[in-house]
Design a protein around this motif. Structure first.
Motif, PDB file in Angstrom:
ATOM      1  N   ALA A 193       0.814  -1.215   0.000  1.00 30.11           N
ATOM      2  CA  ALA A 193       0.000   0.000   0.000  1.00 30.11           C
ATOM      3  C   ALA A 193       0.851   1.270   0.000  1.00 30.11           C
ATOM      4  CB  ALA A 193      -0.960  -0.001   1.185  1.00 30.11           C
ATOM      5  N   GLN A 194       2.000   1.216   0.659  1.00 32.20           N
ATOM      6  CA  GLN A 194       2.920   2.356   0.637  1.00 32.20           C
ATOM      7  C   GLN A 194       4.329   1.789   0.548  1.00 32.20           C
ATOM      8  OE1 GLN A 194       3.196   5.870  -0.214  1.00 32.20           O
ATOM      9  NE2 GLN A 194       1.388   5.839   1.061  1.00 32.20           N
TER      10      GLN A 194
ATOM     11  N   LEU B   5       4.611  10.582   0.644  1.00 29.16           N
ATOM     12  CA  LEU B   5       3.640   9.504   0.517  1.00 29.16           C
ATOM     13  C   LEU B   5       3.093   9.549  -0.903  1.00 29.16           C
ATOM     14  CD1 LEU B   5       1.585   9.904   3.840  1.00 29.16           C
ATOM     15  CD2 LEU B   5       3.270   8.133   3.336  1.00 29.16           C
ATOM     16  N   ALA B   7      -0.353   8.104  -3.356  1.00 28.49           N
ATOM     17  CA  ALA B   7      -1.679   7.491  -3.363  1.00 28.49           C
ATOM     18  C   ALA B   7      -2.078   7.298  -4.812  1.00 28.49           C
ATOM     19  CB  ALA B   7      -2.686   8.377  -2.629  1.00 28.49           C
ATOM     20  N   THR B  17       1.037  12.524  -5.086  1.00 36.34           N
ATOM     21  CA  THR B  17       2.113  12.391  -4.117  1.00 36.34           C
ATOM     22  C   THR B  17       2.256  13.699  -3.353  1.00 36.34           C
ATOM     23  OG1 THR B  17       4.456  11.843  -3.772  1.00 36.34           O
ATOM     24  CG2 THR B  17       3.927  13.048  -5.774  1.00 36.34           C
ATOM     25  N   ARG B 117      -3.641  -1.225  -6.754  1.00 45.69           N
ATOM     26  CA  ARG B 117      -2.650  -0.469  -5.994  1.00 45.69           C
ATOM     27  C   ARG B 117      -1.275  -1.105  -6.084  1.00 45.69           C
ATOM     28  NH1 ARG B 117      -0.617   4.332  -4.570  1.00 45.69           N
ATOM     29  NH2 ARG B 117       0.697   4.172  -2.746  1.00 45.69           N
TER      30      ARG B 117
ATOM     31  N   VAL C  18      -3.068  12.982   1.764  1.00 43.86           N
ATOM     32  CA  VAL C  18      -2.911  11.540   1.592  1.00 43.86           C
ATOM     33  C   VAL C  18      -3.005  10.916   2.976  1.00 43.86           C
ATOM     34  CG1 VAL C  18      -1.359   9.669   0.933  1.00 43.86           C
ATOM     35  CG2 VAL C  18      -1.504  11.726  -0.482  1.00 43.86           C
ATOM     36  N   ASP C  20      -2.758   7.466   4.880  1.00 44.36           N
ATOM     37  CA  ASP C  20      -2.187   6.136   4.664  1.00 44.36           C
ATOM     38  C   ASP C  20      -2.430   5.253   5.881  1.00 44.36           C
ATOM     39  OD1 ASP C  20      -0.256   4.447   3.035  1.00 44.36           O
ATOM     40  OD2 ASP C  20       0.753   4.471   4.966  1.00 44.36           O
ATOM     41  N   GLY C  62      -8.005   5.040  -3.247  1.00 39.82           N
ATOM     42  CA  GLY C  62      -8.186   4.302  -1.993  1.00 39.82           C
ATOM     43  C   GLY C  62      -9.557   3.677  -1.841  1.00 39.82           C
ATOM     44  N   SER C  71      -5.567   0.667   0.601  1.00 39.91           N
ATOM     45  CA  SER C  71      -4.548   1.537   0.013  1.00 39.91           C
ATOM     46  C   SER C  71      -4.818   2.982   0.432  1.00 39.91           C
ATOM     47  CB  SER C  71      -4.557   1.378  -1.511  1.00 39.91           C
ATOM     48  OG  SER C  71      -5.846   1.574  -2.038  1.00 39.91           O
ATOM     49  N   PRO C  72      -3.831   3.869   0.283  1.00 40.14           N
ATOM     50  CA  PRO C  72      -3.997   5.230   0.795  1.00 40.14           C
ATOM     51  C   PRO C  72      -5.112   6.005   0.096  1.00 40.14           C
ATOM     52  CG  PRO C  72      -1.821   4.932  -0.221  1.00 40.14           C
ATOM     53  CD  PRO C  72      -2.491   3.621  -0.266  1.00 40.14           C
TER      54      PRO C  72
END
Lengths: 347, 347, 347, 347
Positions: A193-194, B5, B7, B17, B117, C18, C20, C62, C71-72
């Motif tokens: 996911a990250q 981060l 997404a 991002t 993802r 974001v 997460d 997400g 996911s984010p």
């Protein structure tokens, strides 16, 4: 969140580690930590220091009557060879070591001030924290092993000692490759996911953070460059008795940054020890003239010990991912979450 | 502290991002980011998706009149192929991908919910953030390059395209090895003081976090296992004009977890793409019966693109270490700290 | 681990966040986020900007079919009033705002480059992420409310509007005190085991991180200084039907850094808005001569809105502690861990 | 990045702290740490434990010849009163303490296992790490003080001892308010760029993480609710000799999450000690019957000591922000960056 820090110089008073985030209710036998500390000190090719120190973990906190309290574990390993204040200056950086870069970075005037912390002795503290993590994971059925695959170019285990003895005669050192295998890891640790949650990212980081480790690979590793996709991925099967499973494990137990239920298999390369009795060219940091690199008491080969350290840091990363997934306050709750999860994914 | 981060799903509305911690005063040309995004999409062996998308970075925040404000950069990359809501379910996990482990971990009923993802499309967002980091480091004289060393077992660059074409004909895929080189890195980034501050630890983590990367090595890497210490460490020299220097770079620019002033050299292995037109054995997650793995539109080889992503994430880690060392608020202050440092370590 | 970043300037293209670490399987209705965004924009005393913007959350990632994927979440809030590039320079820092300190810190030449990010408009992004956290916690039975306790020295809610109207007439601004209450929080979130895991530490940090908040207290708060121990702690009782409980809640639901099962009650003070139509003394940053502070379009009072933001950031911290405790991958697993825990602590 | 962890139980073998990220080249006199440890143990109202312990910091690592190496400082404080293994079980939770919530959270059967870590004795370890941070900041001209403003409702310092003596007679306890002032803080520490980088957020977190602290405020604090904006912000002035300055400091030295160059002023409220000789109602955790709360040896008032702890943790946060801003490897480089910055912002 599981985390730990270490402190301590090679010839300082002691090494210390604080391991924060262990759940309550886990029986921690100091002897299990000491057993790993001894394994770390052993192996053919170790030098004189290992005969001076017999590392023993003193658990300063976090336990009562042998059981974790949920509070941080502080562990101390006393250095018998405590004489940092009296030790002589070091003026010629050893190629391969942190000596020169550390000197510049920290604006120091004595390489001794670098090498005392950059020394691999620090890994004893990591083994201490890692051993506690390992005890947790063994409780949940995981099993850690490591073995040496190559030493000084030799891949026949029967000849490793001879290669090391030869290096000693030559006043040289040798590196090698070791493998860590963890059995019993459930599918689902880590995440895609990250980027920084990928299990292999965490593992690669701690593996190459072991002093001297210059390469790491999972499963087939660099071998993936030589095979077509049709031959290197692991087909998926299902059986009622065991749920999903594989017949091969080229992935080394991790797909998409997540453990897939198979054994985690990783290999790493430890470079030859940088302290040589036949020292390499260097420069005297005071005169800036050419000189031979410093000679410190050292080992000839530490590949086997590096594998032991690798088991420990692997346990730290897996324990962190495990506690992230199953909550982290007490063994009873974790056990219940873990059993429930296994039931869900097998149905 | 620099952090970011990302997404976004592969066929979602957009990738996003947030890059937090960039200093003020840096000119950021969106075209430089777009250039890297195009490089990431290129390379022999890419599939149809790359013809649909022409990634463009929309910088949502953090800039005014083209210059950073010290506030976080938000960057959006719109997906032309936005149709996640309409896309069909996927029921047979592809070996090698996150499909199965993700499904179990997150308790999902449709593999589509995993692969969207886990897809490497996410790396476009990392390239966006990484490109900003790269602009910072290029300002301070660093230079990033990457190249492919091996594809599908072939090491002659002249034959890479043929290997990929052959794989396409065979409805197969191939992996390979790429190398990243960063020139102009000052000595002193990273540290041995704590395991997680070692520069190679940070780099190894982001390298293997690139989907499909299964191995990473620095300098000689696994080659260290084959040479004695006397032949593989890099002797130290000094010249008034350039300070300390080396004539070899087996260490790949990092000793003791710290950059040593030489080029940073790392290599990684990207496994063959897991989506095969000749699908491998798998299991239907609903019926639990044997079935062939899902077939998604995909690429044949992405080793070159992986190198581009690797440059970007390498830039993220180096920029973080650089800002940790030289402070991080505005270009003027950083520049002054940096010049002062270089002067100190060269004297 | 739950975490989020925000990006975006007040008159930039958009705000972005974001988030997460949200588990899979949670239904997220964008309307619930928009409802909180509207609450944030409302309240007597808001200025013209709030009439220009009608914040709407665009969930970029997400979710699929309204349900989280694990996911984010990327969320974007478009600024209608996007004109940062054209806006005039600001040369006289407003006392109370980040204007001057930000200018110095970041080496900027235009206060506009500070205030665009330091603006409380950024809190819309926090409300977006916080609303998702809140949806999670509401699923598990928590309930968030806030109310204004004091405005401009007045504690009678019936007179708050009049106080604000009077300030507007005076071309002045007023601050106040608000309270946040969270019901349904289980005992056991947060920990005394390490200082930075204490639940109140996390809450205090996010509360005072709301622009303008200068004080925070839990339960009796500063009132504890006036009472003896025998009168201010909350005696413990037990009933089979409800387990342990209290008849008073001076502690505000937190003891020893851990939620104790009672309502979490915290209060915070929001200072008067710093932008005044009757500007205070300041200095022109170019001429260094005395001048009046800049006048930006602004609000008269935002205590009510601050309470809404406070609910959101409180939800972020509680959701983080909740997921740390009960694992974090999918709603089904969390639910099972949560139910099991409640059963254990009530027996 | 500066960070620290602590470990240790109240009656365990020792307290330990690891402070990671201190630059090289700082002279650290253990006596300065011990001085702060003694201050923490002093104050009217302390109980018998303080007569047993005379805390002394043993610096285990990170120093050589009294000067920091850039490596982590490990500090140990031995507990003279080490008898955790023999101490009796505690069965009736004390209202106000972590006793009950900790018991439930960690699934423990003995409240002793909670209170040993939740005890304020842990703050000795924080004072040790904080004192090192303070030495760094004092080197750069900062000055830390604290004082008690209120005890048990009394604001006349001349009567504090009497209030405490009265409480002791009543077998009761009292809380109070203390203030911390830090002079010499440069403008520019902390940031509005991301919510968690605001200096007040970091300070508020560590302040309320001190056991018993239930409220914190900066500058005017809750007083901001009573004044119009025109009367509570601090007008800006400029003089060639000192750069920008203020004639008032209602903001307590922080605007927009950044230090503004004025003194940092914060106040916090410490609740009355929860251990009462006239114990409150509680429940026996084994029988679930009503019972009186446990009575442990304890203090009557610790407001003054809390101020000392607050100075220490304030130093930790400020040192972190200071090193983030000015880089962090050696005193010489930091000094040069710091001087350069001061020059820039004063011109």
């Amino acid at each position: 969140m599981l985390r730990f820090l270490t402190a301590g110089e090679s010839h300082g008073r002691a090494l210390v580690t604080v391991l924060d985030g262990m759940p309550a209710g886990l029986r921690v036998d100091a002897e299990k930590i000491n057993f790993q500390l001894r394994r770390r000190q052993a192996g053919h090719g170790r030098g004189g220091r290992m005969r001076i120190e017999t590392d023993k973990a003193e658990i300063v906190s976090g336990l009562r009557r042998g059981v974790t309290l949920g509070s941080p574990l502080g562990i101390r390993i006393v250095n018998r060879d405590f004489r940092i204040e009296q030790m002589p200056s070091v003026t010629c950086p050893r190629p391969g070591h942190a000596d020169l870069a550390g000197l510049l970075k920290y604006g120091l005037g004595d390489i001794r001030d670098v090498l005392e912390r950059a020394s691999a002795r620090e890994t004893a503290a990591r083994v201490a924290s890692g051993s506690v993590c390992r005890i947790l994971l063994e409780y949940f059925g995981m099993k850690f092993t490591s073995r040496v695959l190559k030493v000084g170019g030799e891949t026949n285990p029967g000849k490793f000692d001879a290669v090391i003895d030869k290096a000693r005669e030559d006043r040289d050192t040798v590196g090698g490759v070791f493998e860590v295998v963890v059995a019993g890891v459930p599918a689902g640790l880590g995440s895609y996911a990250q980027y920084d949650k990928r299990l292999n990212a965490g593992l690669a980081a701690v593996l190459v953070s072991i002093p001297g480790v210059k390469a790491v690979e999972f499963g087939l590793g660099f071998g993936y460059a030589d095979k077509p996709g049709s031959e290197c991925h692991d087909p998926v099967y299902y059986a009622r008795s065991r749920g999903y499973f594989r017949k091969s494990n080229n992935a080394g137990g991790i797909e998409g940054g997540i453990s897939n239920g198979e054994e985690i298999v990783l290999r790493a390369c430890m470079k030859p020890i940088c302290t040589l009795l036949k020292p390499l060219d260097s420069v005297n940091i005071n005169t800036k003239r050419s000189a031979k690199a410093a000679v410190e008491r050292s080992d000839i080969a530490v590949v086997e010990a590096a594998g032991v350290v690798a088991e420990a840091v692997t346990a730290c990363v897996l324990a962190g991912a495990f506690l992230d997934k199953f909550g982290g306050d007490c063994l009873e709750d974790i056990n219940s979450a873990y059993r429930g999860y296994l039931k869900r994914i097998r149905k």
